[in-house]
Motif scaffolding. Structure first.
Motif, PDB file in Angstrom:
ATOM      1  N   SER A  42       0.821  -1.218   0.000  1.00  0.00           N
ATOM      2  CA  SER A  42       0.000   0.000   0.000  1.00  0.00           C
ATOM      3  C   SER A  42       0.846   1.256   0.000  1.00  0.00           C
ATOM      4  O   SER A  42       0.324   2.359   0.149  1.00  0.00           O
ATOM      5  N   GLY A  43       2.151   1.105  -0.150  1.00  0.00           N
ATOM      6  CA  GLY A  43       3.031   2.260  -0.246  1.00  0.00           C
ATOM      7  C   GLY A  43       4.066   2.299   0.856  1.00  0.00           C
ATOM      8  O   GLY A  43       4.078   1.485   1.779  1.00  0.00           O
ATOM      9  N   VAL A  44       4.964   3.275   0.756  1.00  0.00           N
ATOM     10  CA  VAL A  44       6.071   3.436   1.689  1.00  0.00           C
ATOM     11  C   VAL A  44       5.947   4.794   2.365  1.00  0.00           C
ATOM     12  O   VAL A  44       5.697   5.813   1.704  1.00  0.00           O
ATOM     13  N   LEU A  45       6.125   4.809   3.687  1.00  0.00           N
ATOM     14  CA  LEU A  45       6.046   6.032   4.469  1.00  0.00           C
ATOM     15  C   LEU A  45       7.401   6.288   5.116  1.00  0.00           C
ATOM     16  O   LEU A  45       7.955   5.415   5.780  1.00  0.00           O
ATOM     17  N   VAL A  46       7.948   7.496   4.925  1.00  0.00           N
ATOM     18  CA  VAL A  46       9.225   7.881   5.521  1.00  0.00           C
ATOM     19  C   VAL A  46       8.989   9.166   6.301  1.00  0.00           C
ATOM     20  O   VAL A  46       8.558  10.169   5.739  1.00  0.00           O
ATOM     21  N   GLY A  47       9.281   9.138   7.619  1.00  0.00           N
ATOM     22  CA  GLY A  47       8.930  10.278   8.455  1.00  0.00           C
ATOM     23  C   GLY A  47      10.044  10.770   9.345  1.00  0.00           C
ATOM     24  O   GLY A  47      11.029  10.079   9.615  1.00  0.00           O
ATOM     25  N   THR A  48       9.869  11.990   9.832  1.00  0.00           N
ATOM     26  CA  THR A  48      10.834  12.691  10.675  1.00  0.00           C
ATOM     27  C   THR A  48      10.415  12.636  12.146  1.00  0.00           C
ATOM     28  O   THR A  48       9.347  12.124  12.492  1.00  0.00           O
ATOM     29  N   GLY A  49      11.254  13.259  13.001  1.00  0.00           N
ATOM     30  CA  GLY A  49      10.892  13.366  14.407  1.00  0.00           C
ATOM     31  C   GLY A  49       9.680  14.234  14.631  1.00  0.00           C
ATOM     32  O   GLY A  49       8.887  13.993  15.552  1.00  0.00           O
TER      33      GLY A  49
END
Length: 299
Positions: free
Chosen positions: A194-201
Motif C-alpha cells: 500500500s506504499g512506503v512512508l518515511v517520516g521525521t521526528g
C-alpha cells in the motif's frame, strides 16, 4: 538598499466558511447540521476565534514592514523571499504544509484554538506576535531547526516535507516497485504494498507514530531536530514475485532509501499535499532521505 522584512500571514479556510460556501447561507448550513444532530454554533465560534487571531496578528506587524496574506490552497503559487518572516495562524498541520516551500525563513506558529490543537508547531498565542516579530530580525529569539525529509527522482524532481513523505499509488491500488538501501547491494527487494512512508521526528507526533505503534519493532522514534528518519512499508504482500523482508528501518544523513517504480504510475507527496506531488512512471527511481534544508521554527 535592502528590502524591509515582509510578514507573510498564512491561514486556511475555516470549517464554517466551507460549510457556508457549500450550502449558500448561514441558515441553510445551520439547518443541514441541525438535521443531523449538530449545532453550527461550535463551528461558528471557532471561525470567530480564528478571524480574531488573524486580525490581532496582522495588527502586530511593525508599520515599517511589508505584509501579505496567503491562503493554504495558494501555497504552491506563492514566491517566498529571503527577507520574509512567515507567521502561520492556525493548526500544527498548516506549519507542515508551508514548510516545503521555504528555504530557511523563520516561522512563527500562532495557535488559534488552544486546547484543541496539540500545539507542537503552533507554540504561541496571538498576543505574543508583536514581541516575536520584533525579535526575529535581530535574531534575539530562540529557534529550533527541525529536520525535514526529501525525495529526489532520477529526472531531478524534488520534494521536501516536514512530517513525512508517502510514496505509492494514487487512490487505493497496489503499488509495485523495487525497494533497496544505498550502499547495500544485497538489500533490494521487489514488493507489492500500500506504499512506503518515511517520516521525521516532527512527524512522530502524527501519521508516522500511528504506524510505529503498530509496527515499531523496537525502533526508537527520532527527535524533531535529530538527523534520523524512520521508514515503513505499509501492508507488504508476499507472493512468488514479491517479498516482505524489507519493511521498516532507520535512515541517517548518510543513507538513502531508493524505490524503483514497477507500476504504470506512482506518486510521492509530503504532509498530505497530494495536489503537489512527484509523478513517477515505470522504471523511474526515487531516493528518499534526510533533506539538506531545515525548518527554522521560532520557539
Amino acid at each position: 538598499m535592502s528590502l524591509a522584512p515582509r510578514a507573510v500571514l498564512v491561514h486556511r479556510t475555516t470549517e464554517y466558511e466551507e460549510l457556508v460556501a457549500r450550502h449558500g447561507t448561514h441558515g441553510q448550513a445551520a439547518f443541514f447540521l441541525a438535521s443531523r444532530g449538530r449545532d453550527i454554533a461550535e463551528v461558528a465560534d471557532r471561525h470567530r476565534r480564528t478571524r480574531e487571531a488573524l486580525t490581532e496578528v496582522a495588527a502586530a506587524v511593525p508599520l515599517t514592514w511589508r505584509q501579505a496574506r496567503l491562503e493554504r490552497q495558494d501555497l504552491d503559487r506563492f514566491l517566498f523571499g529571503p527577507e520574509d518572516v512567515v507567521v502561520v495562524v492556525g493548526q500544527d498541520g498548516l506549519v507542515a504544509n508551508v514548510a516545503k516551500y521555504l528555504t530557511g525563513q523563520p516561522v512563527i506558529g500562532i495557535d488559534t484554538d488552544p486546547g484543541r490543537n496539540p500545539a507542537v508547531l503552533v507554540r504561541h498565542r496571538p498576543r505574543d506576535a508583536a514581541a516575536l516579530l520584533a525579535s526575529v530580525p535581530a535574531r534575539a529569539g530562540r529557534s529550533d531547526d527541525l529536520t525535514m525529509v526529501e525525495a529526489v527522482a532520477d529526472d531531478t524532481q524534488r520534494l521536501v516535507a516536514l512530517n513525512e513523505i508517502y510514496l505509492g499509488a494514487a487512490g487505493h491500488q497496489t503499488a509495485r516497485y523495487r525497494l533497496g538501501l544505498d550502499g547495500d547491494r544485497g538489500a533490494v527487494e521487489p514488493q507489492a504494498s500500500s506504499g512506503v512512508l518515511v517520516g521525521t521526528g516532527t512527524g512522530a507526533t502524527g501519521w508516522l507514530r500511528s504506524v510505529w505503534q503498530e509496527r515499531g519493532a523496537g525502533l526508537p522514534l527520532p527527535g524533531p531536530t535529530e538527523e534520523r528518519l524512520l521508514w515503513f512499508v505499509r501492508e507488504a504482500w508476499p507472493s512468488p514475485a514479491t517479498g516482505t523482508s524489507l519493511v521498516s528501518g532507520t535512515l541517517t544523513d548518510a543513507s538513502r532509501l531508493h524505490v524503483t517504480v514497477e507500476s504504470d504510475r506512482l506518486i510521492a507527496f509530503g504532509d498530505g499535499m497530494e495536489n503537489d506531488a512527484l509523478q513517477l512512471t515505470w522504471g523511474q527511481t526515487v531516493r528518499v532521505g534526510v533533506a539538506d534544508t531545515r525548518l527554522r521554527l521560532v520557539s
